[in-house]
Scaffold this motif. Structure first.
Motif, mmCIF file in Angstrom:
data_model
loop_
_atom_site.group_PDB
_atom_site.id
_atom_site.type_symbol
_atom_site.label_atom_id
_atom_site.label_comp_id
_atom_site.label_asym_id
_atom_site.label_seq_id
_atom_site.Cartn_x
_atom_site.Cartn_y
_atom_site.Cartn_z
ATOM 1 N N LEU A 6 -0.955 49.833 -42.079
ATOM 2 C CA LEU A 6 -0.705 48.389 -41.364
ATOM 3 C C LEU A 6 0.588 47.814 -41.526
ATOM 4 C CD1 LEU A 6 -3.806 46.736 -43.663
ATOM 5 C CD2 LEU A 6 -3.665 47.138 -41.004
ATOM 6 N N CYS A 7 0.838 47.064 -40.374
ATOM 7 C CA CYS A 7 2.208 46.454 -40.231
ATOM 8 C C CYS A 7 2.038 44.947 -40.446
ATOM 9 C CB CYS A 7 2.950 46.933 -38.993
ATOM 10 S SG CYS A 7 4.537 46.033 -38.508
ATOM 11 N N ALA A 8 3.005 44.238 -41.143
ATOM 12 C CA ALA A 8 2.823 42.947 -41.408
ATOM 13 C C ALA A 8 4.088 42.304 -41.171
ATOM 14 C CB ALA A 8 2.264 42.498 -42.387
ATOM 15 N N VAL A 9 4.190 41.127 -40.426
ATOM 16 C CA VAL A 9 5.471 40.331 -40.175
ATOM 17 C C VAL A 9 5.453 38.860 -41.153
ATOM 18 C CG1 VAL A 9 7.080 39.386 -38.654
ATOM 19 C CG2 VAL A 9 6.153 41.590 -38.210
ATOM 20 N N GLU A 10 6.449 38.691 -41.775
ATOM 21 C CA GLU A 10 6.505 37.424 -42.386
ATOM 22 C C GLU A 10 7.432 36.402 -41.705
ATOM 23 O OE1 GLU A 10 7.491 38.592 -46.312
ATOM 24 O OE2 GLU A 10 5.663 38.029 -47.039
ATOM 25 N N ALA A 11 6.973 35.171 -41.612
ATOM 26 C CA ALA A 11 7.780 34.214 -41.081
ATOM 27 C C ALA A 11 8.238 33.003 -42.008
ATOM 28 C CB ALA A 11 7.132 33.357 -39.693
ATOM 29 N N THR A 12 9.324 32.596 -41.670
ATOM 30 C CA THR A 12 9.860 31.532 -42.841
ATOM 31 C C THR A 12 9.087 30.251 -42.671
ATOM 32 O OG1 THR A 12 11.767 31.006 -41.423
ATOM 33 C CG2 THR A 12 12.196 32.635 -43.056
ATOM 34 N N ARG A 13 8.751 29.929 -41.391
ATOM 35 C CA ARG A 13 8.023 28.620 -41.042
ATOM 36 C C ARG A 13 6.684 28.746 -41.596
ATOM 37 N NH1 ARG A 13 6.066 27.012 -35.276
ATOM 38 N NH2 ARG A 13 5.250 28.993 -35.217
ATOM 39 N N ASP A 14 6.169 27.964 -42.661
ATOM 40 C CA ASP A 14 4.980 27.916 -43.366
ATOM 41 C C ASP A 14 4.704 29.037 -43.902
ATOM 42 O OD1 ASP A 14 3.876 26.179 -40.295
ATOM 43 O OD2 ASP A 14 4.592 25.432 -42.036
ATOM 44 N N ASP A 15 5.622 29.904 -44.257
ATOM 45 C CA ASP A 15 5.529 31.313 -45.079
ATOM 46 C C ASP A 15 4.305 32.065 -44.244
ATOM 47 O OD1 ASP A 15 6.254 29.453 -48.082
ATOM 48 O OD2 ASP A 15 7.512 30.707 -46.899
ATOM 49 N N LYS A 67 -3.078 45.603 -35.941
ATOM 50 C CA LYS A 67 -4.553 45.925 -36.262
ATOM 51 C C LYS A 67 -4.291 47.210 -36.916
ATOM 52 C CE LYS A 67 -6.611 43.868 -32.167
ATOM 53 N NZ LYS A 67 -7.474 44.232 -30.782
ATOM 54 N N GLY A 68 -3.458 47.656 -37.373
ATOM 55 C CA GLY A 68 -3.184 49.234 -37.882
ATOM 56 C C GLY A 68 -3.265 50.374 -36.958
ATOM 57 N N THR A 69 -2.713 51.284 -37.559
ATOM 58 C CA THR A 69 -2.905 52.619 -36.864
ATOM 59 C C THR A 69 -3.559 53.616 -37.874
ATOM 60 O OG1 THR A 69 -0.699 52.743 -35.550
ATOM 61 C CG2 THR A 69 -1.724 54.769 -36.198
#
Lengths: 113, 111
Positions: free
Chosen positions: B88-97, B103-105
């Motif tokens: 799984l890949c996940a991305v974090e944003a600073t806006r609203d954390d 969907k994953g490989t």
């Protein structure tokens, strides 16, 4: 170090019934997350707590889902009434701060019939 | 709309092969990109990437981020059957954390 605890591990209910899940994060972790993971999908964030305050609940279906984290430690997630499409694995995770590495619990597999 | 797209969605290779998994993203106010391995239910953390061009390495796994082209790759060399999992890949944003997972490989290693 104890990991994130969740219970129950499995739950089968009929539609329109209610259900509650419990999560105890790693001691000292300020942030707690609840995710819904439908089969074949990645986890979808439902709600994020920092201590006992809500940081993000924008994807929580508030007409049927509710969550609380009293005292900023353990948390419960409730669904009332359940629908068939709520069948999923519900993952709880915690982290020290409000971003970065998360530690996941074993999850609760919910089946709604 | 913020999104994270992983490719391929599934991959089957033989033990010993090298694989490259891809993650592209469109996220406002990017903070970091994380890779997790999910074998049964609980994802386990692999890497967190915040800077472009700096490779993170752990044994046979390595990952790098390109913030200009908005993607990351996860490499696994000399694959073993124990590498079979969903990545799984996940991305974090600073806006609203905010955090968004792809969907994953699903990787399957044949003995």
């Amino acid at each position: 170090e104890a990991g994130v605890a969740q219970s129950p591990r499995y739950k089968i209910i009929e539609k329109r019934q209610s259900v509650a899940f419990w999560c105890n994060p790693i001691s000292g972790h300020a942030t707690l997350y609840w995710y819904q993971q439908i089969l074949g999908q990645g986890p979808k964030l439902l709600i994020q707590f920092q201590n006992n305050g809500v940081v993000d609940d924008s994807q929580l279906p508030k007409d049927r889902f509710s969550a609380e984290r009293l005292k900023g430690v353990d948390s419960t997630l409730k669904i009332q009434p359940a629908k068939l499409e709520d069948s999923a694995v519900y993952l709880c995770a915690s982290s020290l701060g409000n971003f970065g590495e998360q530690y996941f619990g074993p999850g609760t597999r919910l089946t709604v019939t | 709309e913020d999104k994270v797209v992983q490719s391929p969605l599934s991959l089957v290779v033989h033990e010993g092969d090298t694989v490259t998994l891809n993650c592209s993203y469109e996220v406002t106010n990017f903070r970091s990109l994380l890779w997790y391995k999910q074998e049964k239910k609980a994802p386990t953390f692999l890497f967190m990437l915040t800077s472009s061009g700096i490779e993170k390495k752990s044994g046979r796994l390595s990952s790098i981020l390109d913030k200009k082209e908005l993607f990351s790759i996860l490499n696994i060399t000399a694959t073993q059957t124990g590498d079979s999992a969903v990545y799984l890949c996940a991305v974090e944003a600073t806006r609203d954390d905010k955090i968004i997972f792809g969907k994953g490989t699903r990787l399957h290693i044949l003995p």
